[in-house]
Enzyme design. Structure first.
Site, PDB file in Angstrom:
ATOM      1  N   ASP A   1       0.845  -1.204   0.000  1.00 28.10           N
ATOM      2  CA  ASP A   1       0.000   0.000   0.000  1.00 28.10           C
ATOM      3  C   ASP A   1       0.880   1.254   0.000  1.00 28.10           C
ATOM      4  O   ASP A   1       1.829   1.319  -0.781  1.00 28.10           O
ATOM      5  CB  ASP A   1      -0.968  -0.042   1.198  1.00 28.10           C
TER       6      ASP A   1
ATOM      7  N   TYR B   1      -3.243  10.946   0.975  1.00 26.85           N
ATOM      8  CA  TYR B   1      -3.795  10.879  -0.376  1.00 26.85           C
ATOM      9  C   TYR B   1      -3.761  12.263  -1.013  1.00 26.85           C
ATOM     10  O   TYR B   1      -3.351  12.447  -2.153  1.00 26.85           O
ATOM     11  CB  TYR B   1      -5.234  10.350  -0.350  1.00 26.85           C
TER      12      TYR B   1
ATOM     13  N   HIS C   1      -4.468  -7.941  -0.082  1.00 29.57           N
ATOM     14  CA  HIS C   1      -3.753  -6.683   0.095  1.00 29.57           C
ATOM     15  C   HIS C   1      -2.963  -6.607   1.392  1.00 29.57           C
ATOM     16  O   HIS C   1      -1.884  -6.029   1.430  1.00 29.57           O
ATOM     17  CB  HIS C   1      -4.792  -5.552   0.051  1.00 29.57           C
TER      18      HIS C   1
END
Lengths: 410, 403
Positions: free
Chosen positions: B180, B315, B368
């Site tokens: 990630d 982000y 993930h």
């Protein structure tokens, strides 16, 4: 279908109001970066101030009483495949018996009260302009209407509810006005019922792609050669910014509405921020007052189906057809367009004209997405011009031209 | 800079625990469409069940005690333009003196605890496999590290923080493992400090979304042109498509309006639970989450030092700094592990454009959160990459992983 209409008054319970206050007291705020302004989203100072006011000082009962001065009703509407939904609506008649029946359709994060400031203008009687009987519903899943229980409640279902409501009210022929989802639903009402029941439509948020040579050859040729106006170029920039920076809510709501629904249902501050961001970003420097914002949010907080239900429309429509909003099934019925500069989705005029038989256009210097609320005189003025004597859609509803007088053929 | 390291014991105050309970008591849940399943997002039944357990039965103090079995510390780390940030980290040394220093970097909605199951495996001593000294930080804005107060804390700053931490711990040369955001950071650590302090990296999140280009990766370009995709690669493309069309709403909001979203995450434990739990389930490969396991995960976010709203700013900052999608490459050795239920699953020829790929491993299951779902497999991959006979053996001078 028997007449299930009942007069309606909003009456939020004391328990619900107290519950909200308890939650507001427990609000835990995030931090914020220095000098974030609006760059990261709704500013902390705004949200703190609004939450504090909501908790202490904002008087819902007073506001409720004021809203209840507007004539409201509910009735059952049967929707094919979805059973019966109890629908809430404003129905304000004009003193002019032959007023033009007009359906006002809101969107998200709007609601039925968006029509409020236009009501006295639209229903006013005068020899100088047409008058309207106004119906403004709470869409299923919004305000004080029920929400559908089953999957697949899409655009056509909303259109069905709207059309059946008008018919149930005795308006076999009517005109429709909408922005945001109201635009999309109006477009579907026209596509499904145009020339039968719907006689004309107007929107302040035309969404369309560029003309295609196949469907609109005339517009296509113009599209190739005609330069964009300054306003259109500004609109492009504005739309692009919105697409890049303002579309997160759309992506979440159209893919995982239930997940975001927990935030909207459980956190008053979360709901407030989520909607308030749009109220400010999508308007044209509109001077929101705190109580005005809180009333808006409270309608969502106290809504019959809860705020989570309101975002499902994004999922149902977009998952079914990602291109749905741009779809333009041509209809010959008259269409009116009003362009407000701070509408987040601004399309060039040529593109908008592909939406239908455009007979009326108005361009404004001020105003944004919530035109009925921000610029009620402008929007109502446009409707008067479109439907008034000498206007391009005058008399579209036979026997109901909006004026007192000889023309009262039934 | 003097050594500001302090041992850290997680100890949430009684007041905070009580405040959480009061909120849980006042939780207001939405309705749900009939037969929604997972189509619309997190199912109501799951949230109701987790909420009930959170109120009654979930023992945070027991979870906290388990967390505190990990050796944790904090120290001040200087980051240019941002002053000093207090950084929280797990630091578990191996008994092997020459163990390889390894930095484990988590992502969102992950955290430092993702390293928990890997720790005993990576630090174990054996003649058959290398051993590691493991550092797993809470990234700034996450867990029990500070969040910066100013705008602009982008990928470059995360990278600087990580490197400064390792140097402060005396690890002048080290390797990195991450998924990630940890993958993004590992790749940037490689390009910024590769061949200096950073000697190699491994990732289980080969985030490549475009095929190789003729000019930049001619070898992969031609391989891609002539090699048909395997069945696994075709499935990976479909999985990636699902993620990009249906699974990205959170990312769009977080990278544009993190503050707006933050109010709900900070104020509502149910909102936070749903927002994260959706990923815990959708991004893993049938992993049998236990309720208390989920609640521990969410609680780390709820009780985090900067609060949950801060965690989503990465982000925004990286996007605004134009740090996507191109991440500069490095010549240092790079290892890739492919798990089929990862959210971006590129074909091998695409993935190999990440860098100097010397190690690849393909798995039949896992998603993930590989370190949490498949710790043995991930540890085995890292051991194979860095062990004797492995392609990255001995990258850190004097610390080959064996005594």
């Amino acid at each position: 279908m028997s007449d299930t209409e009942k007069a309606f008054q909003i009456n939020v319970s004391d328990a619900d109001i107290e519950f909200l206050h308890k939650k507001l007291e427990l609000t835990r705020f995030p931090d914020e970066l220095d000098e974030a302004g609006w760059n990261y989203g709704a500013p902390l100072a705004d949200v703190r101030r609004l939450v504090a006011r909501w908790k202490d000082g904002y008087d819902w009962r007073k506001v409720e009483a004021e809203i209840n001065a507007i004539p409201q009703f509910t009735r059952d509407i049967d929707v094919d495949g979805f059973g019966t939904l109890n629908i809430h609506y404003i129905h304000q008649k004009s003193s002019v018996a032959t007023a033009v029946p007009l359906l006002f359709v809101h969107g998200w994060p709007g609601h039925f009260l968006e029509v409020r400031k236009m009501l006295p203008i639209l229903t006013a009687a005068s020899p100088d302009h047409p008058s309207f009987h106004v119906v403004a519903l709470s869409l299923p899943g919004y305000g004080f209407s029920e929400a559908p229980k089953k999957k697949g409640f899409r655009g056509l279902q909303y259109a069905e509810v709207a059309n059946k409501l008008m018919l149930a009210l005795g308006y076999n022929e009517y005109v429709v006005q909408g922005g945001d989802w109201g635009y999309y639903i109006s477009k579907l009402i026209v596509a499904e019922y145009g020339t039968k029941t719907v006689k004309a439509w107007h929107t302040n948020m035309p969404v369309a792609g560029p003309p295609s040579v196949w469907t609109h050859p005339g517009q296509f040729l113009l599209f190739l050669v005609k330069p964009f106006t300054a306003a259109e170029r500004a609109g492009f920039g504005h739309s692009q910014t919105f697409q890049k920076k303002g579309n997160g809510y759309f992506m979440e709501q159209s893919t995982q509405p239930q997940t975001v629904g927990y935030s909207l249902a459980d956190s008053p501050a979360g709901l407030l921020a989520w909607i308030y961001e749009k109220l400010v970003r999508c308007t044209d420097s509109y001077a929101w007052e705190d109580d005005e914002v809180l009333t808006w949010i409270s309608v969502y907080w106290f809504s019959r189906a809860g705020p989570a239900a309101s975002v499902r429309i994004y999922y149902e429509v977009i998952q079914d057809d990602p291109g749905a909003l741009r779809m333009a099934k041509y209809s010959p019925i008259p269409l009116g367009l009003s362009f407000f500069p701070k509408e987040p989705v601004v399309v060039p005029r040529l593109w908008a004209r592909t939406l239908g038989n455009v007979v009326f256009e108005a361009e404004h210097e001020r105003g944004g997405h919530f035109a009925a609320h921000e610029r009620p005189e402008d929007l109502a003025g446009d409707l008067r011009k479109m439907f008034g004597k000498g206007g391009p859609a005058y008399g579209v509803v036979p026997g109901k031209d909006g004026y007192v007088g000889r023309d009262a053929r039934l | 800079m003097g050594d500001s390291e302090q041992p850290f014991t997680l100890s949430v105050s009684d007041a905070e625990l009580e405040a959480l309970q009061r909120k849980l008591e006042l939780a207001r849940l939405p309705d749900e469409v009939d037969g929604a399943g997972w189509d619309y997002g997190v199912p109501l039944a799951d949230v109701k069940r987790l909420l009930a357990r959170w109120q009654n039965g979930f023992d945070w103090r027991a979870a906290e005690a388990t967390v505190n079995k990990l050796p944790q510390f904090t120290r001040q780390v200087e980051v240019e333009g941002f002053g000093e940030l207090n950084i929280h980290y797990v630091h578990q040394k191996s008994t092997v003196k020459n163990a390889i220093p390894l930095l484990f970097v988590h992502g969102w909605p992950g955290h430092f605890l993702e390293v928990e199951k890997l720790l005993p495996l990576l630090t174990a001593a054996s003649p058959d496999h290398p051993s590691f000294h493991v550092v797993a930080l809470s990234l700034p804005c996450f867990g029990f590290s500070d969040a910066p107060a100013k705008p602009g804390f982008n990928g470059a700053k995360y990278v600087e923080t990580c490197n400064n931490l390792m140097l402060a711990l005396g690890y002048n040369e080290y390797v990195v493992q991450g998924g990630d955001w940890g993958s993004f950071i590992a790749r940037r650590l490689a390009s910024t400090y590769g061949n200096q302090s950073v000697k190699a990296f491994h990732t289980n999140f080969p985030n490549v979304q475009v095929p190789p280009s003729l000019w930049k990766n001619p070898q992969q370009f031609f391989a891609h042109a002539v090699t048909p995709y395997t069945a696994a690669e075709r499935a990976g493309i479909e999985r990636t498509q699902w993620f990009l069309t249906k699974g990205c709403g959170y990312s769009h909001e977080q990278k544009t309006q993190p503050q707006t979203l933050g109010y709900a995450l900070a104020d509502s434990p149910v909102a936070l639970l749903a927002w994260i739990y959706e990923k815990l389930v959708q991004w893993t490969d049938g992993y049998p989450w236990e309720d208390d396991e989920v609640l521990t995960w969410i609680s780390v976010y709820w009780f985090s030092k900067p609060g949950p709203a801060a965690s989503v700013r990465i982000y925004y900052e990286t996007v605004v700094s134009n740090e996507h999608p191109k991440i500069p490459t490095s010549t240092i050795p790079c290892g890739l592990s492919f798990f089929p239920k990862e959210i971006i699953v590129p074909p091998k020829t695409w993935a190999r454009t990440i860098g100097n790929v010397v190690f690849e491993s393909e798995h039949q299951s896992g998603g993930h959160f590989a370190a949490h779902e498949k710790p043995e497999e991930l540890a085995a991959d890292v051991r194979a990459m860095f062990g004797k006979g492995g392609p990255a053996f001995g990258v850190v001078s004097g610390r080959v992983g064996y005594d």
